[in-house]
Design a protein around this motif. Structure first.
Motif, PDB file in Angstrom:
ATOM      1  N   GLU A 195       0.844  -1.189   0.000  1.00  0.00           N
ATOM      2  CA  GLU A 195       0.000   0.000   0.000  1.00  0.00           C
ATOM      3  C   GLU A 195       0.883   1.243   0.000  1.00  0.00           C
ATOM      4  O   GLU A 195       1.686   1.433   0.896  1.00  0.00           O
ATOM      5  N   ALA A 196       0.745   2.046  -1.024  1.00  0.00           N
ATOM      6  CA  ALA A 196       1.554   3.265  -1.151  1.00  0.00           C
ATOM      7  C   ALA A 196       0.849   4.418  -0.449  1.00  0.00           C
ATOM      8  O   ALA A 196       0.212   5.257  -1.060  1.00  0.00           O
ATOM      9  N   LEU A 197       0.950   4.444   0.883  1.00  0.00           N
ATOM     10  CA  LEU A 197       0.311   5.497   1.670  1.00  0.00           C
ATOM     11  C   LEU A 197       1.376   6.298   2.402  1.00  0.00           C
ATOM     12  O   LEU A 197       2.352   5.744   2.892  1.00  0.00           O
ATOM     13  N   PRO A 198       1.224   7.609   2.489  1.00  0.00           N
ATOM     14  CA  PRO A 198       2.125   8.384   3.343  1.00  0.00           C
ATOM     15  C   PRO A 198       2.020   7.885   4.782  1.00  0.00           C
ATOM     16  O   PRO A 198       0.953   7.445   5.216  1.00  0.00           O
ATOM     17  N   LEU A 199       3.127   7.964   5.507  1.00  0.00           N
ATOM     18  CA  LEU A 199       3.133   7.451   6.875  1.00  0.00           C
ATOM     19  C   LEU A 199       2.055   8.098   7.729  1.00  0.00           C
ATOM     20  O   LEU A 199       1.360   7.432   8.494  1.00  0.00           O
ATOM     21  N   GLU A 200       1.898   9.431   7.594  1.00  0.00           N
ATOM     22  CA  GLU A 200       0.916  10.103   8.438  1.00  0.00           C
ATOM     23  C   GLU A 200      -0.503   9.678   8.093  1.00  0.00           C
ATOM     24  O   GLU A 200      -1.377   9.649   8.960  1.00  0.00           O
ATOM     25  N   SER A 201      -0.746   9.332   6.794  1.00  0.00           N
ATOM     26  CA  SER A 201      -2.065   8.846   6.408  1.00  0.00           C
ATOM     27  C   SER A 201      -2.352   7.490   7.041  1.00  0.00           C
ATOM     28  O   SER A 201      -3.503   7.149   7.298  1.00  0.00           O
ATOM     29  N   ALA A 202      -1.298   6.725   7.256  1.00  0.00           N
ATOM     30  CA  ALA A 202      -1.454   5.416   7.881  1.00  0.00           C
ATOM     31  C   ALA A 202      -1.448   5.497   9.403  1.00  0.00           C
ATOM     32  O   ALA A 202      -1.551   4.471  10.078  1.00  0.00           O
ATOM     33  N   GLY A 203      -1.325   6.715   9.954  1.00  0.00           N
ATOM     34  CA  GLY A 203      -1.367   6.884  11.399  1.00  0.00           C
ATOM     35  C   GLY A 203      -0.022   6.818  12.080  1.00  0.00           C
ATOM     36  O   GLY A 203       0.054   6.520  13.275  1.00  0.00           O
ATOM     37  N   TYR A 204       1.073   7.080  11.340  1.00  0.00           N
ATOM     38  CA  TYR A 204       2.412   7.023  11.921  1.00  0.00           C
ATOM     39  C   TYR A 204       3.117   8.370  11.794  1.00  0.00           C
ATOM     40  O   TYR A 204       2.921   9.102  10.824  1.00  0.00           O
ATOM     41  N   MET A 205       3.949   8.682  12.773  1.00  0.00           N
ATOM     42  CA  MET A 205       4.783   9.873  12.701  1.00  0.00           C
ATOM     43  C   MET A 205       5.852   9.678  11.633  1.00  0.00           C
ATOM     44  O   MET A 205       6.413   8.590  11.498  1.00  0.00           O
ATOM     45  N   PHE A 206       6.151  10.744  10.898  1.00  0.00           N
ATOM     46  CA  PHE A 206       7.214  10.678   9.895  1.00  0.00           C
ATOM     47  C   PHE A 206       8.543  11.048  10.538  1.00  0.00           C
ATOM     48  O   PHE A 206       8.692  12.116  11.122  1.00  0.00           O
ATOM     49  N   LEU A 207       9.510  10.146  10.404  1.00  0.00           N
ATOM     50  CA  LEU A 207      10.879  10.401  10.854  1.00  0.00           C
ATOM     51  C   LEU A 207      11.806  10.103   9.684  1.00  0.00           C
ATOM     52  O   LEU A 207      11.869   8.957   9.220  1.00  0.00           O
ATOM     53  N   ASP A 208      12.524  11.101   9.200  1.00  0.00           N
ATOM     54  CA  ASP A 208      13.448  10.821   8.099  1.00  0.00           C
ATOM     55  C   ASP A 208      14.771  10.301   8.662  1.00  0.00           C
ATOM     56  O   ASP A 208      14.998  10.269   9.873  1.00  0.00           O
ATOM     57  N   GLN A 209      15.653   9.884   7.741  1.00  0.00           N
ATOM     58  CA  GLN A 209      16.918   9.287   8.173  1.00  0.00           C
ATOM     59  C   GLN A 209      17.785  10.276   8.938  1.00  0.00           C
ATOM     60  O   GLN A 209      18.553   9.887   9.828  1.00  0.00           O
ATOM     61  N   THR A 210      17.665  11.562   8.609  1.00  0.00           N
ATOM     62  CA  THR A 210      18.446  12.572   9.332  1.00  0.00           C
ATOM     63  C   THR A 210      18.032  12.632  10.795  1.00  0.00           C
ATOM     64  O   THR A 210      18.886  12.637  11.700  1.00  0.00           O
ATOM     65  N   ALA A 211      16.735  12.653  11.049  1.00  0.00           N
ATOM     66  CA  ALA A 211      16.251  12.688  12.434  1.00  0.00           C
ATOM     67  C   ALA A 211      16.621  11.403  13.170  1.00  0.00           C
ATOM     68  O   ALA A 211      17.038  11.440  14.333  1.00  0.00           O
ATOM     69  N   ILE A 212      16.463  10.268  12.509  1.00  0.00           N
ATOM     70  CA  ILE A 212      16.800   8.984  13.138  1.00  0.00           C
ATOM     71  C   ILE A 212      18.273   8.948  13.530  1.00  0.00           C
ATOM     72  O   ILE A 212      18.635   8.458  14.607  1.00  0.00           O
ATOM     73  N   ARG A 213      19.118   9.502  12.650  1.00  0.00           N
ATOM     74  CA  ARG A 213      20.563   9.508  12.933  1.00  0.00           C
ATOM     75  C   ARG A 213      20.906  10.528  14.008  1.00  0.00           C
ATOM     76  O   ARG A 213      21.655  10.219  14.948  1.00  0.00           O
ATOM     77  N   HIS A 214      20.387  11.740  13.892  1.00  0.00           N
ATOM     78  CA  HIS A 214      20.717  12.791  14.864  1.00  0.00           C
ATOM     79  C   HIS A 214      20.263  12.434  16.271  1.00  0.00           C
ATOM     80  O   HIS A 214      20.962  12.731  17.256  1.00  0.00           O
ATOM     81  N   LEU A 215      19.103  11.808  16.384  1.00  0.00           N
ATOM     82  CA  LEU A 215      18.567  11.471  17.708  1.00  0.00           C
ATOM     83  C   LEU A 215      19.085  10.138  18.217  1.00  0.00           C
ATOM     84  O   LEU A 215      18.780   9.741  19.338  1.00  0.00           O
ATOM     85  N   GLU A 216      19.853   9.429  17.395  1.00  0.00           N
ATOM     86  CA  GLU A 216      20.453   8.135  17.764  1.00  0.00           C
ATOM     87  C   GLU A 216      19.381   7.170  18.285  1.00  0.00           C
ATOM     88  O   GLU A 216      19.521   6.580  19.357  1.00  0.00           O
ATOM     89  N   LEU A 217      18.336   7.019  17.499  1.00  0.00           N
ATOM     90  CA  LEU A 217      17.205   6.205  17.938  1.00  0.00           C
ATOM     91  C   LEU A 217      17.550   4.716  17.981  1.00  0.00           C
ATOM     92  O   LEU A 217      17.232   4.028  18.949  1.00  0.00           O
ATOM     93  N   VAL A 218      18.168   4.203  16.930  1.00  0.00           N
ATOM     94  CA  VAL A 218      18.440   2.762  16.882  1.00  0.00           C
ATOM     95  C   VAL A 218      19.921   2.436  16.813  1.00  0.00           C
ATOM     96  O   VAL A 218      20.325   1.303  17.066  1.00  0.00           O
TER      97      VAL A 218
END
Length: 639
Positions: free
Chosen positions: A27-50
């Motif tokens: 399903e080609a849905l934007p994350l927010e349309s599917a009920g999820y917060m959008f986090l790009d790779q820059t945010a994931i890297r800067h915040l050291e999430l994983v």
């Protein structure tokens, strides 16, 4: 896209054809349309999430701090949740309800975690069943899971009784055992099957009559061989005689050298060894053919029966997926409850407002690396009227930690976790963008400043009034005036657009924006100067974020702490003082060594001196024009 979907199906059709029928269209849905917060790779890297930004230095990620899961199912789900926080308050509240139930019942929580240790990776087994590659022991593990489910449901029911609230009803529903599948496995699969079909004994005795008959022949053949060995020992007197088998010669009679004189003449020598000889007899070869024929047929039948069994298991894909998902969620709730209990996290409040009210918030990774009582918590309050915070203050005073911790608290809350704070009211965030730190992409010909501007461009163009933006030192990669102008314009743009923003900067001039633009306010990281033992002033960073702009930067103090030579530090103070007093003259050398040569930022010129001395008020307009023409000619100098 359709082309990507077709390419994936083509690849799988060539390499894993059994999986293709079970696939559904993406399903080609934007994350927010599917009920999820959008986090790009820059945010994931800067915040050291994983992953830590520099794993080689032994850094720590948010995931490693909050991952107390027991199963592979739970570990995968937690990893997914941290990258896909929900934007639906109802879903988040249900997760928090379940987590809170475990939080309030530590005895039952530990009981659940003990039970979970016995569960295999059902999701993996399910996928392998779809592909037709599940092993006998994996199906046995699946069957054993069904035996353990009642214990888990019993503990969950105990939790609900303890808190007087039905928190796990939907999970218990998904944990319902597909009885028909349990019966299939019980009837067809042996109690302790081997890891490979070739080892035999996979199918339970009594399930297939032809297989049982062949197994009887095999058993009687082995009994015959054992009886023959005993009989020949007695007839020949060869006490060390043994019947053996290998893939090359089949069954044989092995005799040591000391007994070779007792070998009957009708035995046929087959192989000479260092310590003896191997023989065969017509009767032994005849029995071998019967026995090996039975072995081959047994393997053929068992392989076919097991393949059919795997296909039957594959038909329960949906039920097994639900069960795996339920187990994963239970594991994650228990893990997050354990983390909350150990680290003093609290339940956040989620709503659809623009509010972001965090009382005594903490950075979970940083406080995990130091003692919790040494971490200085801080407040944050953003809302409809004040949604852009310009944060000034010295380096090393905690600004970057403050920026990151508030973004992490939002992510934790919206993934359904308790958060490190005394209070947290979160107006749901749809996207988080970050611009933190300096990096370049030399292989792509992109400088540090170019990368910085690309990241800023991404966040200001793609943010919405419901977004959270984290910006640290925008504009520092270029000249002072260029950088300050860009940072100024970015804040003006964001003030009109409306996303919640934390903007840390060393450009003190930006604090003026709080007077002119709605939604903008100032905050600062605090520091104090104290007299040291050597009589010099020492800077103490308080790591507190308070309202209002900072009074100074303390950059020279930080340079001194970093080990710059004392002469460089003293010269820096001298230049800073000259700049602050407006002298604008800087000697090439300091102190008594200063010579006549001067470096003038705004060089002295006779025309400037004459301008300063003009009495404009006493001049007529014509006199002023004539005087201006004269000064212009002087400024041009000789032709």
């Amino acid at each position: 896209s359709a082309q990507v979907s077709q390419a994936i199906r083509l690849f799988l059709g060539r390499n894993h054809s059994a999986v293709v029928p079970s696939l559904t269209e993406p399903e080609a849905l934007p994350l927010e349309s599917a009920g999820y917060m959008f986090l790009d790779q820059t945010a994931i890297r800067h915040l050291e999430l994983v992953e830590p930004s520099d794993s080689s230095s032994g850094g720590t990620s948010l995931l490693s701090v909050i991952d107390k899961t027991i199963t592979h199912l739970g570990a995968r789900l937690l990893h997914w949740l941290i990258l896909h926080p929900s934007t639906v308050p109802e879903i988040i509240e249900k997760r928090l309800d379940c987590l809170e139930a475990f939080y309030e019942t530590p005895v039952q929580r530990e009981a659940v975690r003990v039970v979970l240790r016995e569960f295999p990776d059902i999701e993996r087994i399910n996928v392998r069943a779809q592909a037709g590659t599940a092993s006998p022991r994996e199906l046995a593990a699946l069957r054993n899971t069904f035996k353990r489910i009642p214990d888990l449901v019993h503990v969950l029911t105990g939790v609900e009784k303890e808190i007087l609230s039905p928190r796990f009803e939907s999970l218990k529903e998904d944990l319902k055992i597909p009885r028909s599948l349990e019966d299939i496995l019980d009837k067809q699969l042996s109690d302790e099957p081997p890891s490979k079909i070739a080892d035999g004994g996979v199918i339970r005795e009594g399930f297939n009559a032809p297989l049982d008959e062949l197994r009887g022949l095999r058993k009687s053949g082995r009994q015959w061989i054992a009886a023959m060995e005993a009989e020949e020992k007695e007839k020949t007197g060869i006490t060390t005689l043994r019947v053996g088998y290998n893939d090359i010669y089949g069954y044989f009679l092995e005799v040591s050298k000391s007994h070779l004189g007792k070998v009957p003449a009708e035995w046929i020598r087959k192989q000479t060894l260092t310590n003896g000889e191997r023989y065969i007899t017509p009767a032994l070869k005849e029995q071998e053919e019967k026995l090996l024929g039975a072995e081959g047929k047994i393997l053929q039948i068992e392989t076919q029966l097991f393949a059919n069994l795997v296909k039957q298991v594959a038909q329960f894909r949906t039920a097994l997926s639900k069960m795996a998902d339920a187990l994963a969620h239970i594991d994650v709730y228990g893990s997050l409850a354990e983390v909350a209990f150990q680290n003093g996290f609290i339940r956040p409040v989620l709503n659809k407002s623009k509010e972001l009210d965090i009382k005594l918030g903490r950075h979970p990774v940083v406080e995990n690396q130091i003692r919790r009582d040494r971490f200085i918590p801080n407040d944050l309050k953003l809302g409809k009227d004040k949604f852009i915070s310009i944060i000034t203050g010295p380096n090393m005073a905690g600004k970057s930690t403050y920026l990151r911790q508030n973004a992490i608290i939002v992510i934790l809350a919206q993934m359904g976790s308790f958060v490190p704070a005394e209070k947290a009211v979160i107006g749901v965030v749809d996207r988080i963008f970050t611009r933190i730190g300096a990096s370049d992409r030399l292989s792509q010909g992109q400088s540090t400043f170019m990368v910085e501007m690309q990241e800023v461009s991404t966040l200001i163009l793609n943010s919405t009034p419901k977004s959270l933006l984290i910006l640290d030192e925008v504009g520092r990669g270029t000249s002072t005036y260029d950088g300050m102008s860009i940072a100024w314009a970015v804040i003006e743009y964001l003030s009109a657009k409306g996303p919640r923003t934390l903007f840390a900067t060393h450009y003190f001039e930006l604090t003026q924006l709080a007077d002119d633009w709605p939604g903008v306010f100032n905050a600062h990281a605090t520091a104090k100067e104290w007299p040291g033992l050597d009589g010099k002033k020492q800077v103490v960073f308080l790591y507190q974020i308070l309202p209002g702009p900072a009074d100074r930067s303390y950059g020279i103090h930080v340079a001194e702490m970093a080990g710059l030579p004392e002469k460089v530090v003293e010269r820096s103070r001298e230049i800073l003082h000259q700049m602050e007093t407006g002298s604008h003259k800087f000697s090439k050398r300091s102190g008594s060594d200063a010579g006549g040569a001067q470096l003038n930022f705004f060089g002295n010129h006779p025309v400037v001196d004459e301008l300063k001395n003009l009495d404009v008020d006493s001049m007529t307009p014509r006199d002023a024009l004539n005087r201006l023409a004269e000064l212009k000619e002087k400024a041009r100098g000789p032709a």
